[in-house]
Design a protein around this motif. Structure first.
Motif, mmCIF file in Angstrom:
data_model
loop_
_atom_site.group_PDB
_atom_site.id
_atom_site.type_symbol
_atom_site.label_atom_id
_atom_site.label_comp_id
_atom_site.label_asym_id
_atom_site.label_seq_id
_atom_site.Cartn_x
_atom_site.Cartn_y
_atom_site.Cartn_z
ATOM 1 N N MET A 195 28.093 -1.500 -38.632
ATOM 2 C CA MET A 195 28.136 -2.957 -38.563
ATOM 3 C C MET A 195 28.938 -3.390 -37.355
ATOM 4 O O MET A 195 30.155 -3.180 -37.305
ATOM 5 C CB MET A 195 28.810 -3.515 -39.823
ATOM 6 N N LEU A 196 28.275 -3.980 -36.423
ATOM 7 C CA LEU A 196 28.939 -4.393 -35.193
ATOM 8 C C LEU A 196 30.121 -5.323 -35.450
ATOM 9 O O LEU A 196 31.188 -5.159 -34.876
ATOM 10 C CB LEU A 196 27.930 -5.097 -34.281
ATOM 11 N N ASP A 197 29.929 -6.304 -36.350
ATOM 12 C CA ASP A 197 30.996 -7.300 -36.504
ATOM 13 C C ASP A 197 32.249 -6.709 -37.149
ATOM 14 O O ASP A 197 33.327 -7.277 -37.043
ATOM 15 C CB ASP A 197 30.507 -8.548 -37.253
ATOM 16 N N GLU A 198 32.106 -5.545 -37.811
ATOM 17 C CA GLU A 198 33.293 -4.900 -38.383
ATOM 18 C C GLU A 198 34.149 -4.250 -37.300
ATOM 19 O O GLU A 198 35.324 -4.007 -37.473
ATOM 20 C CB GLU A 198 32.873 -3.824 -39.406
ATOM 21 N N ILE A 199 33.529 -3.948 -36.182
ATOM 22 C CA ILE A 199 34.159 -3.158 -35.138
ATOM 23 C C ILE A 199 34.553 -4.021 -33.952
ATOM 24 O O ILE A 199 35.571 -3.802 -33.306
ATOM 25 C CB ILE A 199 33.131 -2.107 -34.631
ATOM 26 N N ASP A 200 33.707 -5.010 -33.737
ATOM 27 C CA ASP A 200 33.795 -5.798 -32.517
ATOM 28 C C ASP A 200 35.202 -6.295 -32.224
ATOM 29 O O ASP A 200 35.712 -6.124 -31.127
ATOM 30 C CB ASP A 200 32.802 -6.961 -32.655
ATOM 31 N N LYS A 201 35.855 -6.879 -33.231
ATOM 32 C CA LYS A 201 37.145 -7.516 -32.954
ATOM 33 C C LYS A 201 38.274 -6.519 -32.733
ATOM 34 O O LYS A 201 39.327 -6.883 -32.255
ATOM 35 C CB LYS A 201 37.504 -8.468 -34.100
ATOM 36 N N MET A 202 38.100 -5.272 -33.141
ATOM 37 C CA MET A 202 39.217 -4.335 -32.978
ATOM 38 C C MET A 202 39.037 -3.354 -31.827
ATOM 39 O O MET A 202 40.015 -2.808 -31.340
ATOM 40 C CB MET A 202 39.478 -3.570 -34.284
ATOM 41 N N ALA A 203 37.798 -3.137 -31.397
ATOM 42 C CA ALA A 203 37.574 -2.063 -30.429
ATOM 43 C C ALA A 203 37.778 -2.518 -28.993
ATOM 44 O O ALA A 203 37.253 -3.546 -28.585
ATOM 45 C CB ALA A 203 36.164 -1.502 -30.604
ATOM 46 N N PHE B 10 28.498 -7.234 -22.563
ATOM 47 C CA PHE B 10 27.997 -8.599 -22.382
ATOM 48 C C PHE B 10 27.317 -8.774 -21.030
ATOM 49 O O PHE B 10 26.377 -9.538 -20.890
ATOM 50 C CB PHE B 10 29.144 -9.612 -22.501
ATOM 51 N N ALA B 11 27.839 -8.040 -20.049
ATOM 52 C CA ALA B 11 27.254 -8.167 -18.712
ATOM 53 C C ALA B 11 25.789 -7.746 -18.713
ATOM 54 O O ALA B 11 25.020 -8.140 -17.846
ATOM 55 C CB ALA B 11 28.056 -7.328 -17.718
ATOM 56 N N HIS B 12 25.402 -6.937 -19.710
ATOM 57 C CA HIS B 12 24.012 -6.495 -19.801
ATOM 58 C C HIS B 12 23.129 -7.470 -20.569
ATOM 59 O O HIS B 12 21.927 -7.274 -20.662
ATOM 60 C CB HIS B 12 23.928 -5.136 -20.498
ATOM 61 N N SER B 13 23.752 -8.480 -21.175
ATOM 62 C CA SER B 13 22.947 -9.370 -21.998
ATOM 63 C C SER B 13 22.253 -10.407 -21.128
ATOM 64 O O SER B 13 22.748 -10.803 -20.080
ATOM 65 C CB SER B 13 23.822 -10.062 -23.044
ATOM 66 N N SER C 105 24.550 -13.563 -28.652
ATOM 67 C CA SER C 105 25.699 -13.055 -29.391
ATOM 68 C C SER C 105 25.748 -11.538 -29.189
ATOM 69 O O SER C 105 24.731 -10.915 -28.853
ATOM 70 C CB SER C 105 25.569 -13.378 -30.871
ATOM 71 N N LEU C 106 26.925 -10.975 -29.406
ATOM 72 C CA LEU C 106 27.051 -9.527 -29.273
ATOM 73 C C LEU C 106 26.098 -8.834 -30.255
ATOM 74 O O LEU C 106 25.528 -7.780 -29.972
ATOM 75 C CB LEU C 106 28.504 -9.120 -29.527
ATOM 76 N N GLU C 107 25.943 -9.458 -31.420
ATOM 77 C CA GLU C 107 25.011 -8.939 -32.431
ATOM 78 C C GLU C 107 23.589 -8.836 -31.855
ATOM 79 O O GLU C 107 22.896 -7.848 -32.062
ATOM 80 C CB GLU C 107 25.022 -9.893 -33.641
ATOM 81 N N VAL D 99 22.782 -8.550 -28.700
ATOM 82 C CA VAL D 99 22.758 -7.493 -27.689
ATOM 83 C C VAL D 99 22.612 -6.138 -28.383
ATOM 84 O O VAL D 99 21.806 -5.295 -28.000
ATOM 85 C CB VAL D 99 24.049 -7.519 -26.830
ATOM 86 N N PHE D 100 23.401 -5.969 -29.442
ATOM 87 C CA PHE D 100 23.394 -4.727 -30.218
ATOM 88 C C PHE D 100 22.001 -4.485 -30.820
ATOM 89 O O PHE D 100 21.447 -3.385 -30.748
ATOM 90 C CB PHE D 100 24.454 -4.828 -31.321
ATOM 91 N N MET D 101 21.427 -5.526 -31.404
ATOM 92 C CA MET D 101 20.112 -5.395 -32.014
ATOM 93 C C MET D 101 19.056 -5.072 -30.960
ATOM 94 O O MET D 101 18.163 -4.269 -31.185
ATOM 95 C CB MET D 101 19.714 -6.686 -32.763
ATOM 96 N N ASP D 102 19.165 -5.699 -29.818
ATOM 97 C CA ASP D 102 18.237 -5.403 -28.716
ATOM 98 C C ASP D 102 18.315 -3.925 -28.357
ATOM 99 O O ASP D 102 17.314 -3.252 -28.158
ATOM 100 C CB ASP D 102 18.606 -6.212 -27.461
ATOM 101 N N LEU D 103 19.560 -3.427 -28.283
ATOM 102 C CA LEU D 103 19.776 -2.049 -27.846
ATOM 103 C C LEU D 103 19.315 -1.039 -28.889
ATOM 104 O O LEU D 103 18.704 -0.022 -28.563
ATOM 105 C CB LEU D 103 21.268 -1.812 -27.605
ATOM 106 N N THR D 104 19.641 -1.312 -30.144
ATOM 107 C CA THR D 104 19.387 -0.313 -31.175
ATOM 108 C C THR D 104 18.047 -0.545 -31.857
ATOM 109 O O THR D 104 17.214 0.343 -31.905
ATOM 110 C CB THR D 104 20.505 -0.339 -32.234
ATOM 111 N N GLY D 105 17.828 -1.789 -32.312
ATOM 112 C CA GLY D 105 16.607 -2.084 -33.064
ATOM 113 C C GLY D 105 15.361 -1.915 -32.247
ATOM 114 O O GLY D 105 14.367 -1.365 -32.706
#
Ligand code: ADP
Ligand code: MG
Length: 299
Positions: free
Chosen positions: A191-199, A220-223, A284-286, A288-294
């Motif tokens: 889950m991206l949002d579980e990690i995003d704020k701490m990593a 984000f620069a890739h979004s 949203s970062l979500e 970007v993540f979905m684009d990359l993985t999904g």
């Protein structure tokens, strides 16, 4: 920044299935490294190889400045705290009794156990049976077990899995605090949002391959931003053959560059579609993540 973990071409094949594919990990010292990927993408397999629990099919691993081998593993393990998959701990024992087992195995002092329990805020619950702990408390006990040895590196596999938002926040605060003390924390999640704020650094896996590794800003620069066009007549806009989603008072076109934006605006204007506002919004970062993985995209 010096690296605490590096791998080159790290690969694990189960029969014909490649679970981890040519991974080049780079985990810098003293950060929270968020290891992200959908279920089945190879996170646990990678972490097990980093801990010497699973033999790689090929590739090299360097941990805390040493190549990981059978011989060096024994030397390295006291400096690495880990929690892989479900939190450990015997339900019929208290938190303290579970910690005592770790203390005996690693020859730790009572002060180290006290400190670890205090860090995860379990001091007042240490004499309760673990089977009566909440999931969040079990996860925290697992972290305390990993932490008691005062490790240089913590490897935690999905420690926020199944927790409610308050539990996730608690783990997040704890891990950021540990990194602030100089401990390198590698933490996985699907889950991206579980990690995003701490990593501070993210590594994103899809189908065993690293599809992104770097800071959140670099990601984000890739979004590519989305385009919002406000119009009182979204249907007229959609009728122009533009791939878009209707939204209240307009349409949203995802992932569109400046050149394409100009073309779309021109086409709508020529067709007489009234345009009240045009603006580009950051994905949203979500997204970007979905684009990359999904969608299996590569950067
Ligand atoms: N011991 C094993 N034997 C065969 N396949 C495995 C084994 N462990 C993991 N796999 C497979 O490897 C892939 C990655 O699994 P895993 O590392 O557990 O992913 P994640 O932790 O990201 O969910 C999955 O397809 C999984 O089914
Ligand atoms: Mg896993």
């Amino acid at each position: 920044m010096s690296a605490v973990i590096t791998t080159h071409g790290l690969t694990k094949t189960f029969k014909s299935h490649t679970a981890v594919d040519s991974l080049d990990l780079h985990v810098p010292q003293g950060v929270v490294y968020g290891f992200l990927g959908p279920n089945g993408s190879g996170k646990s397999t990678t972490m097990k190889m980093l801990l010497g629990l699973t033999q790689p099919t090929s590739g090299d691993i360097n941990v805390l400045g040493q190549p990981l081998t059978r011989a060096s593993r024994t030397e390295l393990l006291p400096s690495i705290g880990s929690m892989i998959e479900a939190p450990p701990g015997y339900g019929h024992l208290t938190g303290r009794e579970n910690m005592r087992i770790v203390q005996g195995m690693l020859d730790l002092s009572s002060a180290q156990i006290d400190r670890a329990l205090a860090t995860v805020r379990l001091t007042e619950h240490q004499h309760k049976l673990v089977r009566n702990y909440s999931l969040g408390m079990k996860q925290r006990l697992g972290i305390a077990m990993a932490l008691a040895r005062d490790p240089a590196l913590l490897v935690l596999d999905e420690p926020t899995n199944g927790l409610d938002p308050a539990g996730i926040e608690e783990i997040r605060t704890l891990l950021v605090h540990l990194a602030g003390r100089g401990i390198t924390v590698m933490v996985s999640s699907h889950m991206l949002d579980e990690i995003d704020k701490m990593a501070g650094v993210l590594g994103i896996l899809a189908n065993g391959r690293m599809i992104f590794q770097g800071t959140r800003d670099e990601l984000f620069a890739h979004s590519i931003p989305d385009l919002i066009i406000e119009t009182p007549d979204p249907q007229a806009a959609l009728a122009q053959g533009i791939t878009a989603t209707p939204i209240p008072r307009g349409i949203r076109i995802s992932g569109i560059d400046k050149h394409q934006t100009a073309q779309v605006v021109h086409r709508l204007a020529v067709a007489g579609v009234p345009i009240h506002e045009v603006r580009r919004v950051q994905q949203s970062l979500e997204d970007v993540f979905m684009d990359l993985t999904g969608r299996g995209g590569m950067l």
